[in-house]
Design a protein around this motif. Structure first.
Motif, PDB file in Angstrom:
ATOM      1  N   LEU A  46       0.660  -1.190  -0.040  1.00  0.00           N
ATOM      2  CA  LEU A  46       0.213   0.083  -0.063  1.00  0.00           C
ATOM      3  C   LEU A  46       0.938   1.123   0.010  1.00  0.00           C
ATOM      4  CD1 LEU A  46      -2.849  -0.854   2.446  1.00  0.00           C
ATOM      5  CD2 LEU A  46      -2.796  -1.268   0.244  1.00  0.00           C
ATOM      6  N   CYS A  47       1.305   1.632  -0.940  1.00  0.00           N
ATOM      7  CA  CYS A  47       2.203   2.821  -1.174  1.00  0.00           C
ATOM      8  C   CYS A  47       1.950   3.283  -2.465  1.00  0.00           C
ATOM      9  CB  CYS A  47       3.994   2.257  -1.331  1.00  0.00           C
ATOM     10  SG  CYS A  47       4.345   0.687  -2.163  1.00  0.00           S
ATOM     11  N   ALA A  48       2.408   4.618  -2.706  1.00  0.00           N
ATOM     12  CA  ALA A  48       1.841   5.444  -3.826  1.00  0.00           C
ATOM     13  C   ALA A  48       2.779   4.753  -5.154  1.00  0.00           C
ATOM     14  CB  ALA A  48       2.303   6.785  -3.605  1.00  0.00           C
ATOM     15  N   GLY A  49       3.958   4.219  -4.848  1.00  0.00           N
ATOM     16  CA  GLY A  49       4.837   3.962  -6.221  1.00  0.00           C
ATOM     17  C   GLY A  49       5.962   3.375  -5.807  1.00  0.00           C
ATOM     18  N   GLY A  50       6.893   3.162  -6.559  1.00  0.00           N
ATOM     19  CA  GLY A  50       8.139   2.673  -6.288  1.00  0.00           C
ATOM     20  C   GLY A  50       8.570   1.474  -6.519  1.00  0.00           C
ATOM     21  N   PRO A  51       9.766   0.966  -6.056  1.00  0.00           N
ATOM     22  CA  PRO A  51      10.141  -0.516  -6.523  1.00  0.00           C
ATOM     23  C   PRO A  51       9.229  -1.577  -6.120  1.00  0.00           C
ATOM     24  CG  PRO A  51      11.947   0.846  -5.136  1.00  0.00           C
ATOM     25  CD  PRO A  51      10.526   1.612  -5.146  1.00  0.00           C
ATOM     26  N   ARG A  52       8.625  -1.452  -4.849  1.00  0.00           N
ATOM     27  CA  ARG A  52       7.685  -2.751  -4.369  1.00  0.00           C
ATOM     28  C   ARG A  52       6.858  -3.116  -5.460  1.00  0.00           C
ATOM     29  NH1 ARG A  52       6.923  -2.670   2.099  1.00  0.00           N
ATOM     30  NH2 ARG A  52       9.168  -2.429   2.608  1.00  0.00           N
TER      31      ARG A  52
ATOM     32  N   ALA B 118       7.377   6.850  -2.796  1.00  0.00           N
ATOM     33  CA  ALA B 118       6.826   7.723  -3.543  1.00  0.00           C
ATOM     34  C   ALA B 118       5.914   7.655  -4.639  1.00  0.00           C
ATOM     35  CB  ALA B 118       7.566   9.153  -3.674  1.00  0.00           C
ATOM     36  N   ALA B 119       5.024   8.380  -5.135  1.00  0.00           N
ATOM     37  CA  ALA B 119       4.408   7.877  -6.420  1.00  0.00           C
ATOM     38  C   ALA B 119       5.469   8.060  -7.790  1.00  0.00           C
ATOM     39  CB  ALA B 119       3.288   8.985  -6.469  1.00  0.00           C
ATOM     40  N   ASP B 120       4.905   7.318  -8.485  1.00  0.00           N
ATOM     41  CA  ASP B 120       5.540   7.241  -9.953  1.00  0.00           C
ATOM     42  C   ASP B 120       5.213   8.547 -10.626  1.00  0.00           C
ATOM     43  OD1 ASP B 120       6.961   4.730  -9.036  1.00  0.00           O
ATOM     44  OD2 ASP B 120       4.981   3.809  -9.865  1.00  0.00           O
ATOM     45  N   CYS B 121       5.975   8.902 -11.561  1.00  0.00           N
ATOM     46  CA  CYS B 121       5.491   9.812 -12.534  1.00  0.00           C
ATOM     47  C   CYS B 121       6.469   9.720 -13.888  1.00  0.00           C
ATOM     48  CB  CYS B 121       5.638  11.195 -11.773  1.00  0.00           C
ATOM     49  SG  CYS B 121       7.143  11.945 -11.799  1.00  0.00           S
ATOM     50  N   GLN B 122       5.994  10.432 -14.796  1.00  0.00           N
ATOM     51  CA  GLN B 122       6.523  10.793 -16.186  1.00  0.00           C
ATOM     52  C   GLN B 122       7.611  11.549 -16.079  1.00  0.00           C
ATOM     53  OE1 GLN B 122       5.053   8.921 -19.143  1.00  0.00           O
ATOM     54  NE2 GLN B 122       7.097   9.607 -19.803  1.00  0.00           N
ATOM     55  N   ILE B 123       8.819  11.208 -16.283  1.00  0.00           N
ATOM     56  CA  ILE B 123       9.975  12.106 -16.370  1.00  0.00           C
ATOM     57  C   ILE B 123      10.306  12.777 -17.632  1.00  0.00           C
ATOM     58  CG2 ILE B 123      12.516  11.994 -15.905  1.00  0.00           C
ATOM     59  CD1 ILE B 123      11.064  10.692 -13.520  1.00  0.00           C
ATOM     60  N   THR B 241       9.731  16.789 -13.844  1.00  0.00           N
ATOM     61  CA  THR B 241       8.246  16.084 -14.348  1.00  0.00           C
ATOM     62  C   THR B 241       7.768  17.398 -14.901  1.00  0.00           C
ATOM     63  OG1 THR B 241       6.546  14.925 -14.049  1.00  0.00           O
ATOM     64  CG2 THR B 241       7.156  15.859 -12.382  1.00  0.00           C
ATOM     65  N   ARG B 242       6.875  17.161 -15.887  1.00  0.00           N
ATOM     66  CA  ARG B 242       5.814  18.214 -16.255  1.00  0.00           C
ATOM     67  C   ARG B 242       4.880  18.327 -15.075  1.00  0.00           C
ATOM     68  NH1 ARG B 242       5.254  19.785 -22.527  1.00  0.00           N
ATOM     69  NH2 ARG B 242       4.553  21.563 -21.840  1.00  0.00           N
ATOM     70  N   HIS B 243       4.248  19.530 -14.913  1.00  0.00           N
ATOM     71  CA  HIS B 243       3.632  19.554 -13.722  1.00  0.00           C
ATOM     72  C   HIS B 243       2.153  18.592 -13.975  1.00  0.00           C
ATOM     73  CE1 HIS B 243       0.888  20.941 -10.705  1.00  0.00           C
ATOM     74  NE2 HIS B 243       0.167  21.763 -11.398  1.00  0.00           N
ATOM     75  N   GLU B 244       1.790  18.508 -15.628  1.00  0.00           N
ATOM     76  CA  GLU B 244       0.480  17.936 -15.706  1.00  0.00           C
ATOM     77  C   GLU B 244       0.811  16.435 -15.659  1.00  0.00           C
ATOM     78  OE1 GLU B 244       1.800  19.717 -19.911  1.00  0.00           O
ATOM     79  OE2 GLU B 244       1.836  20.275 -17.659  1.00  0.00           O
ATOM     80  N   ASP B 245       2.022  15.944 -15.701  1.00  0.00           N
ATOM     81  CA  ASP B 245       2.436  14.631 -15.723  1.00  0.00           C
ATOM     82  C   ASP B 245       2.519  13.924 -14.260  1.00  0.00           C
ATOM     83  OD1 ASP B 245       2.348  14.458 -18.367  1.00  0.00           O
ATOM     84  OD2 ASP B 245       4.228  14.984 -18.500  1.00  0.00           O
ATOM     85  N   ALA B 246       2.444  15.006 -13.245  1.00  0.00           N
ATOM     86  CA  ALA B 246       2.971  14.561 -11.968  1.00  0.00           C
ATOM     87  C   ALA B 246       1.845  13.622 -11.323  1.00  0.00           C
ATOM     88  CB  ALA B 246       3.382  15.831 -10.929  1.00  0.00           C
ATOM     89  N   ALA B 247       2.069  12.541 -10.516  1.00  0.00           N
ATOM     90  CA  ALA B 247       1.013  11.811 -10.258  1.00  0.00           C
ATOM     91  C   ALA B 247       0.152  12.866  -8.934  1.00  0.00           C
ATOM     92  CB  ALA B 247       1.448  10.783  -9.510  1.00  0.00           C
ATOM     93  N   PRO B 248      -1.140  12.593  -8.929  1.00  0.00           N
ATOM     94  CA  PRO B 248      -1.929  13.474  -7.993  1.00  0.00           C
ATOM     95  C   PRO B 248      -1.392  13.168  -6.561  1.00  0.00           C
ATOM     96  CG  PRO B 248      -3.061  11.640  -8.797  1.00  0.00           C
ATOM     97  CD  PRO B 248      -2.113  11.614  -9.710  1.00  0.00           C
TER      98      PRO B 248
END
Lengths: 286, 248
Positions: A46-52, B118-123, B241-248
């Motif tokens: 339950l994390c936002a993103g990342g390696p897991r 942290a959240a993933d996003c488009q680099i 990241t571009r602002h519009e590509d950042a994860a919420p």
């Protein structure tokens, strides 16, 4: 050898699997492993993103998956957290597990969480609470839940029934399935001076959808023995024997071997799963 | 009845003696003294949270040693139990409790922990920048990726020597160091490097949504020596990241 990996297999097969632990992730990412399916602890993802999440995506493409949560708090008198349900729903929608499960236990009230499976009296009031919570969970997750018997160390004066009767009533009322943890059953019965074999015989076979196996440890407390469900050693001989009995009485089910503390090299865990698989094979298909 | 029992038992596992006594009153006799058996739950909760904090604060754990760290973790757990059953989010306030000499390491440990989850996003890449029409560059809304932490006035070098699990990135614009930058790279490894005042100003400006030229202007005022090379460094490290590509 395990068959060549397929693409995102969904159903958990009638075979032995293992709990996927962080220490073994690299083994799975670098080579196919001889195990039929995997189970993860939902809250670890339950994390936002990342390696897991990225690693689980890759592994999920090749193995059927079961998601086992530890914090739905099915026994909470205040009810289950809608926020936690939503988090799990998002995870399950993403990874499409073939089975989902949690415990007959609770772990928090009023914005305070305790990372343990806390017991509750087994009586009518608790049954009403748990049944209401299970219904809410199954509706919120859109899936059938398997409810696991936890390891018990206490008996309440307010107890009115044993686990088998409680879980049978819960399954009948809610339509949930049961995850029968053979090690937990053995540990609870030893700690509460009950006979595990006779309790096992009263579990409702039709509701049981999965078995768990794990190791436990023996603590001497004053002059008495307390068994602790620490998942830190091989499955003990009495638990293997009880598993064999469950296979004969209830029938074969997907069986998971868990090992969470002092995690050994993957081949050791796979060896335990192979032993479970051999016992499953002796009984044959349902 | 059940609600009261659960409130008492939750108190008990977090060290509340009155709650512990109320739970014990309702337990049935057994071969193992129910007091000792109930204490097993207290010990389980304490051990679990100590483990969670040790994972989040490995440099602090190493710096304090097992015994002192466990004592502090127990104190913290009783003062600030987790509010959520998501233990990767637990421990934000722990840095305030650690000995002053280790508080900088604690802040860096926590930044690395946040970066990992942290959240993933488009680099936004250097190649993507090259495709932006010149008349649009000034207003380009680039932001640090969600895993980014900027920690002014902290030199990350001593901390990095305690964290072999992290990627050490050489920042050609790190001298004199004015702070630390922690983030997760596109290869999913958490990385860190020192920052100058100018780079810190550039990233702070972008994080505030100033637009590329306005952020650059504030960075130049703060002494950024080479804007194109600095920007290339940030883009090559997957920091924007571009602002519009950042994860919420």
């Amino acid at each position: 050898m395990r068959p060549a990996p397929s693409h995102r297999p969904d159903a958990v097969p009638l075979a032995a699997g293992i709990g996927l632990r962080h220490a073994h992730v690299l083994d799975f990412l670098t080579a196919p492993q001889e195990v039929s399916w995997l189970e993860v602890h939902s809250e670890n993802y339950l994390c936002a993103g990342g390696p897991r999440l990225a690693q689980l995506e890759r592994i999920r493409a090749d193995y059927p998956l079961s998601c086992h949560s530890v914090a739905l708090s099915l026994g909470a008198a205040e009810g289950v957290s809608p926020d936690h349900l939503a988090r799990l729903r998002a995870l399950y929608d993403r990874f499409q597990p073939g089975l989902i499960s949690d415990h007959l236990a609770w772990c928090g009230v009023a914005g305070m969480h305790a990372p343990d499976l806390l017991p509750l009296p087994l009586n009518g009031e608790s049954l009403d609470v748990v049944a209401r919570n299970v219904e809410r969970v199954q509706e919120g997750l859109g899936r059938r839940l398997l409810v696991e018997n936890p390891s018990l160390y206490l008996r309440f004066q307010a107890d009115e029934m044993d686990e088998a009767d409680f879980l049978a009533a819960l399954a009948a009322r809610t339509g949930c399935g049961l995850l029968l943890d053979i090690n937990n059953l053995y540990v609870s019965c030893q700690n509460r001076a009950r006979d595990a074999a006779s309790l096992l015989a009263r579990f409702p076979a039709a509701a049981v959808g999965q078995y768990h196996l794990a190791g436990h440890t023996r603590l001497m407390v004053d002059d008495a023995v307390l068994l602790v469900d620490d998942h830190g050693s091989p499955v003990s001989d009495p638990v293997w024997a009880l598993y064999g009995q469950a296979l004969r009485l209830i029938g074969p089910r997907p069986t998971l071997v868990e090992w969470d503390t002092e995690v050994p090299p993957l081949p050791v865990l796979l060896g335990e799963a192979a032993q479970a698989q051999a016992l499953l094979g002796e009984v044959g298909p349902c | 009845m059940l609600k009261q029992l659960q409130q008492a038992m939750l108190g008990a596992v977090y060290g509340d003696a009155a709650g512990f006594a109320r739970v014990v009153d309702g337990l049935a006799p057994a071969a193992v003294d129910p007091v000792r058996a109930l204490y097993l739950h207290t010990a389980t909760v304490t051990a679990a949270l100590t483990g969670v904090l040790a994972q989040a604060y490995p440099a602090v754990h190493a710096g304090m040693g097992e015994e002192a760290f466990s004592a502090l973790a127990t104190r913290f757990a009783r003062q600030q139990p987790p509010a959520l059953p998501v233990l990767s989010a637990y421990g934000a306030g722990f840095a305030e409790l650690v000995p002053p000499a280790l508080q900088g390491m604690a802040r860096l440990d926590w930044a690395a922990h946040l970066a990992y989850f942290a959240a993933d996003c488009q680099i936004f890449s250097l190649e993507a920048l090259a495709l932006i029409p010149p008349d649009r560059l000034g207003g380009l809304d680039l932001r640090p990726v969600p895993s980014t932490s900027l920690l002014p006035a902290l030199d990350p070098a001593p901390w990095l020597s305690q964290r072999p699990d992290l990627a050490v990135v050489i920042n050609p614009f790190e001298s004199p160091p004015a702070g630390a930058l922690v983030w997760r790279r596109p290869d999913l490894r958490v990385a860190a490097c020192p920052l100058t005042d100018g780079m810190l100003a550039l990233l702070n400006g972008l994080a505030a949504g100033l637009g590329l030229f306005a952020a650059a202007e504030s960075a130049l005022v703060a002494g950024l020596p080479d804007l194109p090379a600095s920007l290339a460094f940030l883009l090559n490290q997957g920091l924007l990241t571009r602002h519009e590509d950042a994860a919420p």
